[in-house]
Motif scaffolding. Structure first.
Motif, short mmCIF file in Angstrom:
data_model
loop_
_atom_site.label_atom_id
_atom_site.label_comp_id
_atom_site.label_asym_id
_atom_site.label_seq_id
_atom_site.Cartn_x
_atom_site.Cartn_y
_atom_site.Cartn_z
N VAL A 29 0.81 -1.21 0.00
CA VAL A 29 0.00 0.00 0.00
C VAL A 29 0.85 1.27 0.00
CG1 VAL A 29 -0.26 0.29 2.50
CG2 VAL A 29 -2.14 0.92 0.99
N TYR A 30 2.15 1.15 0.33
CA TYR A 30 3.05 2.30 0.34
C TYR A 30 3.88 2.41 -0.94
CZ TYR A 30 1.99 2.58 5.33
OH TYR A 30 1.34 2.69 6.53
N ARG A 31 3.69 1.49 -1.89
CA ARG A 31 4.51 1.48 -3.09
C ARG A 31 4.08 2.56 -4.07
NH1 ARG A 31 5.37 -5.07 -3.83
NH2 ARG A 31 7.26 -5.14 -2.57
N SER A 32 5.05 3.12 -4.77
CA SER A 32 4.78 4.22 -5.70
C SER A 32 4.01 3.72 -6.91
CB SER A 32 6.10 4.85 -6.15
OG SER A 32 6.84 3.93 -6.94
N PRO A 33 3.27 4.61 -7.59
CA PRO A 33 2.54 4.21 -8.80
C PRO A 33 3.44 3.61 -9.86
CG PRO A 33 1.82 6.38 -8.06
CD PRO A 33 3.01 6.01 -7.23
N GLU A 34 4.63 4.20 -10.05
CA GLU A 34 5.52 3.69 -11.10
C GLU A 34 6.04 2.29 -10.76
OE1 GLU A 34 7.88 6.78 -8.64
OE2 GLU A 34 5.85 6.55 -9.46
N LEU A 35 6.29 2.03 -9.48
CA LEU A 35 6.72 0.69 -9.07
C LEU A 35 5.60 -0.33 -9.29
CD1 LEU A 35 8.57 -0.16 -5.73
CD2 LEU A 35 6.85 -1.65 -6.70
N LEU A 36 4.39 0.02 -8.86
CA LEU A 36 3.26 -0.90 -9.01
C LEU A 36 2.99 -1.21 -10.48
CD1 LEU A 36 0.77 0.47 -6.32
CD2 LEU A 36 1.95 -1.74 -6.28
N ARG A 37 3.02 -0.18 -11.33
CA ARG A 37 2.73 -0.40 -12.76
C ARG A 37 3.84 -1.23 -13.42
NH1 ARG A 37 0.67 5.71 -12.78
NH2 ARG A 37 -1.55 5.29 -12.42
N SER B 53 -4.47 3.11 -10.56
CA SER B 53 -4.96 2.40 -11.74
C SER B 53 -3.80 1.68 -12.43
CB SER B 53 -5.60 3.38 -12.72
OG SER B 53 -4.67 4.36 -13.15
N GLU B 54 -4.13 0.71 -13.28
CA GLU B 54 -3.09 -0.12 -13.87
C GLU B 54 -2.20 0.65 -14.84
OE1 GLU B 54 -2.70 -4.48 -16.09
OE2 GLU B 54 -4.63 -3.77 -15.33
N GLN C 95 -1.30 4.78 -16.57
CA GLN C 95 -1.50 6.22 -16.43
C GLN C 95 -2.54 6.74 -17.40
OE1 GLN C 95 2.70 7.55 -16.64
NE2 GLN C 95 2.26 8.67 -14.77
N HIS C 96 -2.84 5.96 -18.46
CA HIS C 96 -3.79 6.41 -19.47
C HIS C 96 -5.23 6.22 -19.01
CE1 HIS C 96 -0.34 6.83 -22.06
NE2 HIS C 96 -0.04 5.56 -21.90
N GLU C 97 -5.44 5.40 -17.96
CA GLU C 97 -6.79 5.23 -17.46
C GLU C 97 -7.21 6.47 -16.68
OE1 GLU C 97 -7.33 1.60 -15.31
OE2 GLU C 97 -6.02 0.47 -16.64
N GLU C 98 -8.50 6.49 -16.32
CA GLU C 98 -9.01 7.62 -15.55
C GLU C 98 -8.25 7.74 -14.23
OE1 GLU C 98 -13.25 9.14 -13.61
OE2 GLU C 98 -13.17 7.38 -14.90
N GLN C 99 -7.83 8.96 -13.92
CA GLN C 99 -7.04 9.18 -12.72
C GLN C 99 -7.88 8.87 -11.47
OE1 GLN C 99 -3.62 10.49 -12.45
NE2 GLN C 99 -3.75 9.60 -14.48
N ARG C 100 -7.21 8.36 -10.44
CA ARG C 100 -7.92 8.06 -9.19
C ARG C 100 -8.41 9.35 -8.55
NH1 ARG C 100 -3.08 6.96 -4.75
NH2 ARG C 100 -1.75 8.70 -5.38
N GLU C 101 -9.45 9.24 -7.78
CA GLU C 101 -10.00 10.40 -7.08
C GLU C 101 -9.39 10.48 -5.69
OE1 GLU C 101 -14.23 10.36 -7.11
OE2 GLU C 101 -14.38 10.18 -9.29
N LEU C 102 -8.28 11.18 -5.62
CA LEU C 102 -7.58 11.35 -4.35
C LEU C 102 -8.14 12.56 -3.63
CD1 LEU C 102 -5.28 10.68 -2.38
CD2 LEU C 102 -3.77 12.13 -3.78
N ARG C 103 -8.81 12.31 -2.54
CA ARG C 103 -9.40 13.42 -1.78
C ARG C 103 -8.29 14.10 -0.98
NH1 ARG C 103 -14.86 12.41 1.21
NH2 ARG C 103 -14.74 14.66 1.06
N PRO C 104 -8.15 15.39 -1.10
CA PRO C 104 -7.13 16.10 -0.33
C PRO C 104 -7.34 15.90 1.16
CG PRO C 104 -8.06 17.53 -2.03
CD PRO C 104 -8.93 16.30 -1.98
N PRO C 105 -6.27 15.82 1.93
CA PRO C 105 -6.42 15.68 3.38
C PRO C 105 -7.31 16.75 4.01
CG PRO C 105 -4.14 15.31 2.75
CD PRO C 105 -4.86 15.77 1.52
N ARG C 106 -7.28 17.97 3.45
CA ARG C 106 -8.06 19.07 4.04
C ARG C 106 -9.56 18.81 3.96
NH1 ARG C 106 -6.40 20.84 -0.98
NH2 ARG C 106 -8.08 21.47 -2.42
N GLU C 107 -10.02 17.92 3.05
CA GLU C 107 -11.43 17.59 2.97
C GLU C 107 -11.85 16.55 4.00
OE1 GLU C 107 -12.61 16.46 -0.93
OE2 GLU C 107 -11.97 18.35 -1.87
N LEU C 108 -10.87 15.91 4.61
CA LEU C 108 -11.16 14.86 5.58
C LEU C 108 -10.79 15.25 7.00
CD1 LEU C 108 -9.80 11.80 3.55
CD2 LEU C 108 -12.16 12.61 3.70
#
Length: 483
Positions: free
Chosen positions: A187-195, A236-237, A239-252
């Motif tokens: 869960v802590y791995r970077s997007p580029e590593l996961l892809r 997402s698998e 970068q061309h797919e729809e970007q994830r909806e990352l809610r900013p910490p300030r909204e939570l």
């Protein structure tokens, strides 16, 4: 080894008074997947104070020599000070490497977060220290590769220390795994590593080359988890797919704009936007020093409820294999995990320090709520009571836990953003020992069920990296008790 103590077969059986090289064992303080941690002292100079010794459970484990080399190369206040490296020979003749370092007496980061209420400035100061330690590591050409809250200790004086370099890498280090993904926590791995992993997981020759960008992304996940109580949504698998909806910490949570901005930058899917480690240090230090007084307000959730992002991947990644792409990750175990979280979100409110706190159900989708001011009043998070370590059974107890939950008033008092700590005393109506040894453990004099989910724990209680649900008596509670 002292004269009256025989050499054991297993390092876990080393007893107080045993000699390991020039070190005398005082007590065993922890045990993990790969090693055992002891409190030790120099046999010839006990007044030098206690030190921490990590010893490999498996003979010849290369992680320990690697960690010793990394700590020997890099000295910084945010890293444990290296003292010694050696080999302990068991009664079977097996060589178990050990590492001795400075003993850091403190709490893991996420426990530090809910021992008492923390402010944005508190978080900025701790993160700045961790980033300073990472900068020293990166300057030596090395990377940590497993930055997370469980590998950060915070002392009572506020010193933050990055620990556990067993998964680290430095130029010339031998590979620890035979897969394309390095050791680490998924869960802590970077997007580029996961892809990269998803693309080449069938390629026996492919190997990911970790960089400081991976450590910085993991620091961002750690910070996001610390202030919101949850993990960012999955990647997402491609970068061309729809970007994830990352809610900013300030909204939570009621974090300052400066802290919010730094966390979002670290979590950027484009590694170039994360900046360098020295730039991260500078940003955190500047924000901690120059942010206005609102940064001293305690961090609170902006609305009651646990965000749906709680349904995150397991925090532990196997070192023997690579995670498959998201499309292949769903399984019956995932469905059970998500169903458990959904059920827990409807669990009854629990009395904690005289306040009724409700963890709400899964939030419906829709527009983000407007930011609200932090509520006033006494702290809602009690300091955790230290309890002796216990051996806990590994049992699937989610159903049993839900069957024992009793309904309570559903009130909308605010919840601290950083976690729900174990209460100081048993909850009203909670089952007292004897507890069911197959599915329950005794904590603070009452019976609790351990859940097979990773923190953050939703409507459950978090203690020492595990999630607990109280078990209540099936008998009606008495109307009065003896004084």
């Amino acid at each position: 080894m002292s004269d009256d103590l025989e050499t054991p077969v297993d390092p876990r059986d080393l007893r107080p008074g045993s000699l390991v090289g020039p070190w005398r064992v005082l007590e065993r303080i922890d045990s993990g997947s790969y090693g055992v941690v002891f409190l030790v002292e120099r046999a010839s100079k006990p007044e030098a104070g206690p030190f921490a010794m990590k010893m490999a459970k498996q003979a010849g484990d290369p992680r320990f020599e690697r960690e010793a080399e990394l700590l020997r190369r890099t000295q910084h206040p945010a890293l444990p000070r290296f003292e010694d490296f050696g080999i302990w020979i068991s009664a079977r003749g097996d060589d178990h490497p050990y590492l001795v370092m400075e003993y850091v007496a403190g709490s893991i980061l996420y426990e530090w977060g809910h021992e008492e209420e923390r402010s944005s400035r508190d978080v900025l100061e701790v993160l700045a220290q961790v980033a300073q330690g990472l900068a020293a590591v990166h300057a030596s050409g090395a990377v940590h590769r497993d930055v997370k809250g469980d590998n950060i200790r915070v002392t009572p004086e506020g010193r933050a220390v990055l620990v556990d370099f067993g998964a680290g890498w430095f130029p010339g280090a031998r590979p620890l795994t035979d897969t394309c993904a390095p050791p680490g926590t998924s869960v802590y791995r970077s997007p580029e590593l996961l892809r990269f992993t998803w693309r080449f997981y069938r390629d026996d020759q492919a190997r990911w080359k970790a960089s400081p960008c991976d450590d910085l992304y993991a620091l961002g996940v750690t910070a996001y988890r610390l202030v919101t109580g949850t993990y960012p949504p999955p990647i997402s698998e491609t970068q061309h797919e729809e970007q994830r909806e990352l809610r900013p910490p300030r909204e939570l949570a009621t974090v300052t704009p400066e802290l919010d901005s730094i966390i979002l930058r670290l979590l950027s899917e484009d590694k170039a936007n994360r900046g360098t480690t020295p730039q991260t240090v500078e940003a955190l230090e500047h924000a901690a020093l120059h942010t206005r007084h609102v940064a001293d307000n305690p961090i609170r959730l902006l609305r009651v409820g646990v965000p749906s992002e709680l349904e995150a991947p397991s925090r532990s990644a196997s070192s023997s294999g690579s995670p498959p792409p998201p499309s292949r990750q769903r399984s019956s175990a995932d469905a059970t995990h998500h169903a458990t979280l959904a059920l827990l979100s409807w669990a009854a409110a629990a009395m904690v320090g005289g306040f009724v706190v409700l963890i709400g159900s899964k939030l419906p989708s829709g527009p983000a709520p407007r930011e609200e001011s932090a509520p006033s009043g006494p702290p809602l998070m009690a300091k955790e009571v230290p309890t002796p370590p216990i051996e806990t059974p590994d049992a699937g107890v989610a159903d049993a836990a839900m069957a024992s939950v009793q309904e309570g008033p559903r009130t909308g008092l605010p919840v601290s953003a950083i976690g729900l700590a174990m209460p100081k005393t048993p909850l009203p109506g909670q089952k007292k020992p004897p507890c069911n040894p197959r599915s329950e453990v005794v904590v603070i004099g009452a019976c609790w069920s351990i859940l097979r989910i990773d923190p953050p724990c939703g409507a459950a209680y978090e203690r020492e990296g595990q999630c607990y649900m109280p078990v209540f008596d099936s008998r009606p509670p008495p109307t009065s008790e003896q004084p």
